[in-house]
Scaffold this motif. Sequence first.
Motif, mmCIF file in Angstrom:
data_model
loop_
_atom_site.group_PDB
_atom_site.id
_atom_site.type_symbol
_atom_site.label_atom_id
_atom_site.label_comp_id
_atom_site.label_asym_id
_atom_site.label_seq_id
_atom_site.Cartn_x
_atom_site.Cartn_y
_atom_site.Cartn_z
ATOM 1 N N LEU A 35 50.122 12.751 -58.110
ATOM 2 C CA LEU A 35 48.955 11.945 -58.474
ATOM 3 C C LEU A 35 49.348 10.807 -59.412
ATOM 4 O O LEU A 35 48.914 9.667 -59.243
ATOM 5 N N GLU A 36 50.185 11.113 -60.355
ATOM 6 C CA GLU A 36 50.597 10.094 -61.326
ATOM 7 C C GLU A 36 51.470 9.029 -60.681
ATOM 8 O O GLU A 36 51.418 7.851 -61.045
ATOM 9 N N SER A 241 38.167 19.139 -57.151
ATOM 10 C CA SER A 241 38.607 18.389 -58.325
ATOM 11 C C SER A 241 38.518 19.283 -59.566
ATOM 12 O O SER A 241 37.536 19.998 -59.748
ATOM 13 N N ILE A 242 39.538 19.218 -60.396
ATOM 14 C CA ILE A 242 39.547 19.925 -61.682
ATOM 15 C C ILE A 242 39.513 18.864 -62.767
ATOM 16 O O ILE A 242 40.455 18.088 -62.912
ATOM 17 N N PHE A 243 38.413 18.798 -63.522
ATOM 18 C CA PHE A 243 38.250 17.646 -64.410
ATOM 19 C C PHE A 243 38.884 17.834 -65.784
ATOM 20 O O PHE A 243 39.093 16.853 -66.512
ATOM 21 N N GLY A 308 45.228 15.784 -64.912
ATOM 22 C CA GLY A 308 44.760 15.320 -63.612
ATOM 23 C C GLY A 308 45.132 16.324 -62.546
ATOM 24 O O GLY A 308 46.322 16.626 -62.379
ATOM 25 N N LEU A 309 44.152 16.866 -61.822
ATOM 26 C CA LEU A 309 44.451 17.914 -60.849
ATOM 27 C C LEU A 309 43.422 17.915 -59.723
ATOM 28 O O LEU A 309 42.210 17.938 -59.971
ATOM 29 N N GLY A 329 50.899 11.846 -68.343
ATOM 30 C CA GLY A 329 50.287 10.859 -67.466
ATOM 31 C C GLY A 329 48.979 10.321 -68.018
ATOM 32 O O GLY A 329 48.512 10.725 -69.087
ATOM 33 N N ARG A 330 48.371 9.418 -67.254
ATOM 34 C CA ARG A 330 47.109 8.820 -67.670
ATOM 35 C C ARG A 330 46.022 8.947 -66.599
ATOM 36 O O ARG A 330 44.888 8.577 -66.850
ATOM 37 N N ARG A 331 46.364 9.465 -65.438
ATOM 38 C CA ARG A 331 45.348 9.628 -64.396
ATOM 39 C C ARG A 331 44.696 10.996 -64.550
ATOM 40 O O ARG A 331 44.872 11.907 -63.746
ATOM 41 N N HIS A 332 43.941 11.108 -65.630
ATOM 42 C CA HIS A 332 43.329 12.373 -66.016
ATOM 43 C C HIS A 332 41.819 12.341 -65.783
ATOM 44 O O HIS A 332 41.233 11.296 -65.521
ATOM 45 N N GLY A 333 41.200 13.511 -65.919
ATOM 46 C CA GLY A 333 39.746 13.604 -65.787
ATOM 47 C C GLY A 333 39.287 13.343 -64.370
ATOM 48 O O GLY A 333 38.419 12.500 -64.139
#
Length: 366
Positions: A35-36, A241-243, A308-309, A329-333
Amino acid sequence: MTNALRNFVDRFLGRGEAAVTVPPLDGALKPNNLLEDAALGLRVSAPDNLVATGDGLVYSSGADLHRQPPCGGPGMAFRTLGAPISALAASSTGILAAATGRTVVFTDTAGQDATGLSGGNQDWTGITAMDFADDGTLLVAIGSSKNGLDDWQRDLLDGGQTGSIWRLDPASGKADKLADRLSYPNGIAFAPDGNIIVSEAWQKRLVRLTPAGRIAGQVIEDLPGYPARISHSARGGYWLSIFAPRSQLIEFVLREPTYRRTMMAEVDKEFWIAPALRSGYSFREPMQGGALKQMGILKPWAPTRSYGLVVELSADFVPLRSFHSRAGGRRHGITSALEAAGKLWVTAKGGDEVVAVALPAEGQVR
């Protein structure tokens, strides 16, 4: 043994509901950087909910609706509503439902108001997810009747169980409650048999509801994070999605009511010991510095308040593969994910980005 006595013994021994263990990310959930490391990312403020229409993908950002071509390219805002949009749904007939505050607005894919449809006059708060049924009715998930959407962390720390599922008839505006006393329902999807799959965030599980709203059992439990929205995959399963992630520290705090009350009364919400959509932006965050960095480099396995997951589940809700953005990483939430045109599109609300991940060819699962 009575429930009260069992709860006391569990708390004394640290087992059952009183345990602070968190399931490991292993097997199909083994951490990676897919994802990252995905190349395509569209910068947009707090994107939240993705849905598919005949004219492309549509996602929400604040009070705006954006259209995104499935093949990529720049997106564009095509409708602004009067309040932040908390949930979206798209019907097979090209109608969009957008939850804004206490109401549901119906538009077509061009952004024009849909005539003859009404969200009714329900006194709803905290709409988290919606989905159209085949008969044109709309299922609506209310995360909490006690705390607003911006207070989801408080609802978790308070042990909130005031969520509910409703069925709205857009033709008449009439709504019926199907289920209540849920722990923050945060995603809805219809199963092929007509049952309803609901993500119950604070219970870290997915449950199956009958069309009448009776809980028929849980389909997956003890997730490693707090689940958000659910969508169908091209292989007959689901994307979940896991936020936000779970951690032993948060699990411990959830079992200490006196500490929680004091923390929420005296500490700024931004710095509570609670999951978050983003983290690593302030030295005041509640983490041990030595556990996070070594020689100035953030450890990818460091404990983190955000993550991010996205997980692909089979039709039987068995995890098949996952896409991660780890502690550094930064692609979280991640609040929603949708498969379209050979890509997995996700909204990284904590990272202010819509991300597209290339998927392998049909039949290849990694």
